[in-house]
Structures are given as C-alpha cells and as structure tokens.
Design a protein around this motif. Sequence first.
Motif, PDB file in Angstrom:
ATOM      1  N   ASN A  21      83.977 -64.547 -38.640  1.00 38.98           N
ATOM      2  CA  ASN A  21      84.596 -63.517 -37.799  1.00 38.98           C
ATOM      3  C   ASN A  21      83.900 -63.395 -36.442  1.00 38.98           C
ATOM      4  O   ASN A  21      84.559 -63.259 -35.399  1.00 38.98           O
ATOM      5  CB  ASN A  21      84.560 -62.162 -38.514  1.00 38.98           C
ATOM      6  CG  ASN A  21      85.484 -62.114 -39.704  1.00 38.98           C
ATOM      7  OD1 ASN A  21      86.480 -62.837 -39.752  1.00 38.98           O
ATOM      8  ND2 ASN A  21      85.172 -61.272 -40.679  1.00 38.98           N
ATOM      9  N   LEU A  22      82.563 -63.454 -36.441  1.00 41.82           N
ATOM     10  CA  LEU A  22      81.814 -63.324 -35.192  1.00 41.82           C
ATOM     11  C   LEU A  22      82.026 -64.530 -34.280  1.00 41.82           C
ATOM     12  O   LEU A  22      82.078 -64.396 -33.055  1.00 41.82           O
ATOM     13  CB  LEU A  22      80.324 -63.124 -35.488  1.00 41.82           C
ATOM     14  CG  LEU A  22      79.957 -61.787 -36.151  1.00 41.82           C
ATOM     15  CD1 LEU A  22      78.477 -61.758 -36.513  1.00 41.82           C
ATOM     16  CD2 LEU A  22      80.287 -60.619 -35.221  1.00 41.82           C
ATOM     17  N   ILE A  23      82.135 -65.714 -34.855  1.00 39.79           N
ATOM     18  CA  ILE A  23      82.390 -66.913 -34.047  1.00 39.79           C
ATOM     19  C   ILE A  23      83.748 -66.796 -33.363  1.00 39.79           C
ATOM     20  O   ILE A  23      83.901 -67.092 -32.173  1.00 39.79           O
ATOM     21  CB  ILE A  23      82.318 -68.179 -34.919  1.00 39.79           C
ATOM     22  CG1 ILE A  23      80.873 -68.475 -35.308  1.00 39.79           C
ATOM     23  CG2 ILE A  23      82.909 -69.379 -34.185  1.00 39.79           C
ATOM     24  CD1 ILE A  23      80.723 -69.622 -36.295  1.00 39.79           C
ATOM     25  N   LYS A  24      84.764 -66.343 -34.099  1.00 37.76           N
ATOM     26  CA  LYS A  24      86.101 -66.207 -33.511  1.00 37.76           C
ATOM     27  C   LYS A  24      86.137 -65.099 -32.464  1.00 37.76           C
ATOM     28  O   LYS A  24      86.898 -65.183 -31.498  1.00 37.76           O
ATOM     29  CB  LYS A  24      87.129 -65.929 -34.606  1.00 37.76           C
ATOM     30  CG  LYS A  24      87.372 -67.129 -35.510  1.00 37.76           C
ATOM     31  CD  LYS A  24      88.533 -66.904 -36.448  1.00 37.76           C
ATOM     32  CE  LYS A  24      88.855 -68.181 -37.225  1.00 37.76           C
ATOM     33  NZ  LYS A  24      90.019 -68.026 -38.108  1.00 37.76           N
ATOM     34  N   ARG A  25      85.306 -64.071 -32.637  1.00 38.19           N
ATOM     35  CA  ARG A  25      85.318 -62.966 -31.678  1.00 38.19           C
ATOM     36  C   ARG A  25      84.580 -63.336 -30.390  1.00 38.19           C
ATOM     37  O   ARG A  25      85.061 -63.079 -29.291  1.00 38.19           O
ATOM     38  CB  ARG A  25      84.667 -61.731 -32.292  1.00 38.19           C
ATOM     39  CG  ARG A  25      84.683 -60.524 -31.359  1.00 38.19           C
ATOM     40  CD  ARG A  25      83.798 -59.401 -31.858  1.00 38.19           C
ATOM     41  NE  ARG A  25      84.105 -59.037 -33.220  1.00 38.19           N
ATOM     42  CZ  ARG A  25      83.368 -58.187 -33.952  1.00 38.19           C
ATOM     43  NH1 ARG A  25      82.275 -57.655 -33.417  1.00 38.19           N
ATOM     44  NH2 ARG A  25      83.694 -57.880 -35.182  1.00 38.19           N
ATOM     45  N   HIS A  26      83.403 -63.962 -30.508  1.00 40.07           N
ATOM     46  CA  HIS A  26      82.558 -64.199 -29.335  1.00 40.07           C
ATOM     47  C   HIS A  26      82.713 -65.594 -28.746  1.00 40.07           C
ATOM     48  O   HIS A  26      82.293 -65.812 -27.604  1.00 40.07           O
ATOM     49  CB  HIS A  26      81.085 -63.963 -29.700  1.00 40.07           C
ATOM     50  CG  HIS A  26      80.780 -62.560 -30.118  1.00 40.07           C
ATOM     51  ND1 HIS A  26      80.823 -61.493 -29.236  1.00 40.07           N
ATOM     52  CD2 HIS A  26      80.436 -62.031 -31.331  1.00 40.07           C
ATOM     53  CE1 HIS A  26      80.503 -60.377 -29.873  1.00 40.07           C
ATOM     54  NE2 HIS A  26      80.264 -60.670 -31.147  1.00 40.07           N
ATOM     55  N   MET A  27      83.241 -66.565 -29.479  1.00 34.48           N
ATOM     56  CA  MET A  27      83.427 -67.934 -28.989  1.00 34.48           C
ATOM     57  C   MET A  27      82.132 -68.476 -28.364  1.00 34.48           C
ATOM     58  O   MET A  27      82.097 -68.880 -27.202  1.00 34.48           O
ATOM     59  CB  MET A  27      84.560 -67.983 -27.968  1.00 34.48           C
ATOM     60  CG  MET A  27      85.869 -67.402 -28.438  1.00 34.48           C
ATOM     61  SD  MET A  27      86.667 -68.429 -29.684  1.00 34.48           S
ATOM     62  CE  MET A  27      87.316 -69.736 -28.671  1.00 34.48           C
ATOM     63  N   PRO A  28      81.012 -68.513 -29.091  1.00 31.89           N
ATOM     64  CA  PRO A  28      79.737 -68.958 -28.509  1.00 31.89           C
ATOM     65  C   PRO A  28      79.786 -70.431 -28.114  1.00 31.89           C
ATOM     66  O   PRO A  28      80.400 -71.251 -28.803  1.00 31.89           O
ATOM     67  CB  PRO A  28      78.731 -68.740 -29.656  1.00 31.89           C
ATOM     68  CG  PRO A  28      79.433 -67.872 -30.651  1.00 31.89           C
ATOM     69  CD  PRO A  28      80.884 -68.172 -30.520  1.00 31.89           C
ATOM     70  N   LYS A  29      79.131 -70.769 -27.004  1.00 28.80           N
ATOM     71  CA  LYS A  29      79.263 -72.126 -26.474  1.00 28.80           C
ATOM     72  C   LYS A  29      78.522 -73.162 -27.302  1.00 28.80           C
ATOM     73  O   LYS A  29      78.824 -74.347 -27.210  1.00 28.80           O
ATOM     74  CB  LYS A  29      78.791 -72.172 -25.022  1.00 28.80           C
ATOM     75  CG  LYS A  29      77.292 -72.078 -24.810  1.00 28.80           C
ATOM     76  CD  LYS A  29      76.976 -72.279 -23.321  1.00 28.80           C
ATOM     77  CE  LYS A  29      75.484 -72.326 -23.059  1.00 28.80           C
ATOM     78  NZ  LYS A  29      75.170 -72.584 -21.636  1.00 28.80           N
ATOM     79  N   PHE A  30      77.534 -72.760 -28.133  1.00 24.33           N
ATOM     80  CA  PHE A  30      76.801 -73.731 -28.940  1.00 24.33           C
ATOM     81  C   PHE A  30      77.383 -73.889 -30.348  1.00 24.33           C
ATOM     82  O   PHE A  30      76.906 -74.718 -31.111  1.00 24.33           O
ATOM     83  CB  PHE A  30      75.316 -73.355 -29.030  1.00 24.33           C
ATOM     84  CG  PHE A  30      74.539 -73.687 -27.787  1.00 24.33           C
ATOM     85  CD1 PHE A  30      74.020 -74.957 -27.595  1.00 24.33           C
ATOM     86  CD2 PHE A  30      74.341 -72.738 -26.800  1.00 24.33           C
ATOM     87  CE1 PHE A  30      73.312 -75.274 -26.450  1.00 24.33           C
ATOM     88  CE2 PHE A  30      73.632 -73.042 -25.648  1.00 24.33           C
ATOM     89  CZ  PHE A  30      73.116 -74.312 -25.463  1.00 24.33           C
ATOM     90  N   ASN A  31      78.394 -73.096 -30.692  1.00 24.78           N
ATOM     91  CA  ASN A  31      79.091 -73.283 -31.973  1.00 24.78           C
ATOM     92  C   ASN A  31      80.221 -74.285 -31.806  1.00 24.78           C
ATOM     93  O   ASN A  31      80.762 -74.459 -30.705  1.00 24.78           O
ATOM     94  CB  ASN A  31      79.657 -71.969 -32.492  1.00 24.78           C
ATOM     95  CG  ASN A  31      78.596 -71.067 -33.089  1.00 24.78           C
ATOM     96  OD1 ASN A  31      78.096 -70.166 -32.418  1.00 24.78           O
ATOM     97  ND2 ASN A  31      78.238 -71.297 -34.343  1.00 24.78           N
ATOM     98  N   VAL A  32      80.598 -74.931 -32.915  1.00 28.50           N
ATOM     99  CA  VAL A  32      81.787 -75.781 -32.920  1.00 28.50           C
ATOM    100  C   VAL A  32      83.003 -74.867 -32.990  1.00 28.50           C
ATOM    101  O   VAL A  32      83.163 -74.118 -33.957  1.00 28.50           O
ATOM    102  CB  VAL A  32      81.766 -76.755 -34.111  1.00 28.50           C
ATOM    103  CG1 VAL A  32      83.048 -77.566 -34.151  1.00 28.50           C
ATOM    104  CG2 VAL A  32      80.562 -77.672 -34.029  1.00 28.50           C
TER     105      VAL A  32
END
Length: 620
Positions: free
Chosen positions: A80-91
């Motif tokens: 959920n946090l990845i989809k909310r924040h769209m971090p640049k180091f995540n896939v």
Amino acid sequence: MELREKVDQLPPSPGVYLFQDAAGKILYVGKARSLRSRVKSYFLESRWLDAKTGSLVREIAELEYIVVDNEKEALALENNLIKRHMPKFNVLLRDDKTYPYIQYTSSEKYPRVYVTRRLNKDGSLYFGPYFPASLAYRLVHLIHKHFLVPSCTVDLNRTHPRPCLQYYIHRCLGPCADLVTDERYAEAARDVRTFLEGRRSVLSQSLKARMERASEEQRYEEAGGYRDLLRTLAEMEERQKIAAAEGDDTDVIAWYAEPPQVAVNLFHVRGGRVVDRRDFYWEDQSEFDPAEFLPSLLKQLYLEAGYLPRYVHAPIDFEDRELLEDVLTEQAGHKVEILNPQRGQKHQFLELVEKNARHSFIQRFRVLKPSAKAIVEALQSVLGLPEPPRRIESFDISHIQGSDTVASMVVWEDGKMKKSDYRKFIIRGEAMIPGPDQTEGRLRDDFASMHEAVERRYRRLQEDRKPFPSLILIDGGLGQLHAAAQALEKLQIINQPVASIAKKEEILCVLGREEEPIALDRHSPVLHLVQQIRDETHRFAVTFHRQRRSSRRIGTALTEIPGVGDRTAHKLLRKFGSMARLRQLSVEDLSAEIPRHQAQRVFDALHGPVARPAVPSPDP
C-alpha cells in the motif's frame, strides 16, 4: 539523533521501514521480519559495493518505521505504501491494465448491466474478470440484443415521456417509459443473472419451457424469440471463457533485461489455453536484481487483484515466496502456489514466455515503429474498448477570446488520416459573456462549443442512419469530455466509447472511468498515435479559424465600397477566392458576375481613380 543511532534503537519486530531524503520525500519502502536487523544491513560497508544500495544510502537523511503484528501485515502495508508514495528506488509497476467485470445492479428495481474495472461495495453483483478484455463487452452486447436489459444511465425511478433509441432498435424493454410490465422485466433480469452465473443448463430448460408454452398459446412471435435465444446460448457455450475460482488456472511470468531496460510478459492460461497476455516495460532499472524485482512485481500484481489463479510460474525462486503464497491463499479462498518449473512441459512453456519477453523487448526498445495492427490492439487494451478501433473521429475548438469560434473534426481510419471525411463547424450558439473571471467564462464557452459540434455531428449520423465511429476523441480535459458526453446523452446515444487527451499533461481520460486517468509512457506508440490525431485536429481547427478571420476582414473591406453589400462581397469571394485575385481582374471580368455599375465601383476602389482607363477626346 544520528541516523546510525536511530537504527540501533529500532525494535526487533516485524514492520515496514521508509527511507527519506533531506526534503522529506520517500526514497524506498521495505518490509522486514526484524526491523533492526534488516535496516542495519543497509549501513554495512560491504553492501555499499552494490550500486543501487550505495546510491540509496547516500541519499538517506531520515528514517521512519511502522511496527505490525506479523509478516503478513507487513507485506500488505508495504504494498500500500509503495503504491501511495511511488518511491524512486522501489520497483514500480507501470503501464498496468485491469481486466473488466460485468456489474449486475441487483439492488435496483430494474437491474441493469455494465462493464466496469472497479469493484465497489454498492450491493451489485460482479462477474468476472473476463479474458480477453473484449469478452466482457461482447457478453454485454449479447445481453442487450437477446435479453433486452440495458446499460443506460437513465433514472428509472421516474417515468419519462418517451424511450431512447435503444428501445426502437430492440436493445431494451423500455422500463423508463413504462413500456414493459414489472413481471416481464423481472423475468428478463433473472435470465441475465442466471446466464452470468454460468447456469446455462438451468436457463436453457426455463427458456425451452417458456417457448413451448408460448407456442401452445399461439404466441408464435414470442416463441420464436425464445427459440433464437436458445440457439444463441448453444453457440456461446464454447466461446465464453469466464475465469472462475475452480480449475488449474495458471499465470506464467518471465522477463528479458538489458539494464536499464526491462520487458516482462505475463501469460494467462485458462483451461489449458492462453487467453491473454500482458506486457510491462521499465527504462530505469540500472541495477536489475531478479531476486528483488520478481517479488516486488508479484506483490503489486496480485495483492489487490479481484481474481487469483491457482498457480503462478516464474523463472526463479525468492526469499518471501512461502509468505506471499500464504497471503494470496487467504485472499483467494483457495490454494495459490508460486512455482519454478525445472523440467517437462511447464518448463518449456516458461521458456516460450521468456522468448516472447525478448521479442517484446526488441519491439519496444529496438524497433522504431511497431506494426499498425499492434498499435491499434494496444490502444484497444489501454482504453478498454470493446473492439480494435477501426475509425476514430476527433474534435477540437478554436477561437480568439471567444470570437469567430469554430470546431473541427478529423478522421483516422484503418491506420491513416482520411481527409475526405474531415468536417468543419461554425459554432452558431450565442457566445457566453465572460463574468469577472474571463478565463472561466471562456472555458465555459469552450464546453458549450464542444457540446454543439458533437451534437450536430451525431444528430446528422442518426438522421442519415450511418455507423458511428469506434472511438470519439476530444481534445481537452474533463470539461470538454463531459460536454461531449452530455451532447451524446441528449441524442440518447449510449455505449459510445469517448476519450479525451489534455494538451499539457498528455493524460488520457475515458468516459465512465474518469477517476482512473491514463498516463502513458512518453515512448509509447499508443500515445504517439493519439498525439498525431490530436495535433492534426488542432491544425485543422486553427487553419479553419484563420480562414474565417481572413474572410471576415476581406468581406469588411469590400462592403466598405459604396453600393457593395454583404451578398455581393460574399459572391465575389466565393467566385474569385481572394483580394489579390480581384485586383487582377478587369471591369469586364467583374461585370460577368455583378452589374456593370457595381463592377466599376469595385474596380475603382481596388485600383484607385488613376487606374480607370482614359476616354479619348473626340477629334476637333
């Protein structure tokens, strides 16, 4: 507190950690069985040799964490946090598409059916998802044609003076105008539900009984309708491939990578047949690590999916596989296994998907122009159209501060612009006078102009009984899109695909899915096609607008000549085209079109009194 000291004080509990930069922006989101051990590993000098980890650690300025009860909760929270924040180091999963469902509004007095890609808790029944996506649209079309249950947005809680066009072309029973009894509509709605639930044998028996009863009572036309529906059900038996929880449904995923570019293929296998495939692309994976890439991809694909297959085949194993299997099994209500086939037919099929991923990579990153068919199919997929678009009609508005407002329509058909079908519209409606906010006033006027152009175009098609386009494309944002939709609704045109593209953001919006704007990759051939059509529409509108302004100025110059009115000026311009051409004509040439005295005045005005030929004096 120093960052290392803060890491030392982290609890040895499961949870999610968030790395931030100096501006407070989220750089990376991860989950851990033990927050202290996992986060501390990032600050070991041996990890800094990895380019991605080294770059991440150099940018970390702050750390946040959330403690949860177990790893399953951490897995869901991380996603959920990845989809909310769209971090640049995540896939990050980009260019994704969701598969459609059929919504049956069982809570209404007169249930209807819709194709939707969003599941809401609104009391409706949802059937699907459907593979391929076009199957949902074909089934809804069949429901309209044979069961006469509509997909309209008309308020059925009140009686309307007359039904829409769908009633007259035998696609609806007409409940909006009280043209059907409640009992007859309820019977049709029950048939639709039975059909969507897959209980076709029960439906066939019921239809057969009703057909025989109607025949005995000499209601032969009604009996013929039941007979035709029975035949249709028999023909649809093999073609319907509705995904269900039961069965050995399998998803097969593989990739081809030449960092920083990666192409992924996902094949959906249902009942032993490949029913659809999905393509994903990345251009920012400078350090491609399959062991990190695969679990990140699977979590974003399946943790919030409406339907889960029993098996997922992938090229490698990974650390959190068993945990992810447990979470997906709980979510699906049946066993879900993530396997890495090593031999046999399943391994051969996995190699086939890898080969397709390589072809997709070459097509995307090495071939300059994909095939026209591939682009059209991709456009169908992106916009969720019921069929590949063969004809697109695009609209734009042009004016200067509300004056000389015109609209243009250009046509793209079978892979190229069809200039013979272009249309121009002089907007006839009264210009809206801007209020204190002139910009807002002009925008409202743009909406009214778009409404008028779309209404005039498709009213004419209705009157001439000509086919409608596969897609209507609107140059503008949501305001222009809704103005076009209101024009179609006024004409009682439903189920017509309409989309818009905003100029600056290049965001696509599809009517009915406005809450899900589509942002395509800037290299996407689909985006390039839509931009090409949009730009041609804009060019055609601006050119027509300039012609109108020029004609108006020339017409004003002619009408300033004493004795020359609007009719004469327009007649000369239609015949000769321009002022430059008029200056080349003699009085005799002009006299062929207008009276001699008017011709002389026009000639004198265009050439001056010196230009009048001298009359020789008589001999003494």
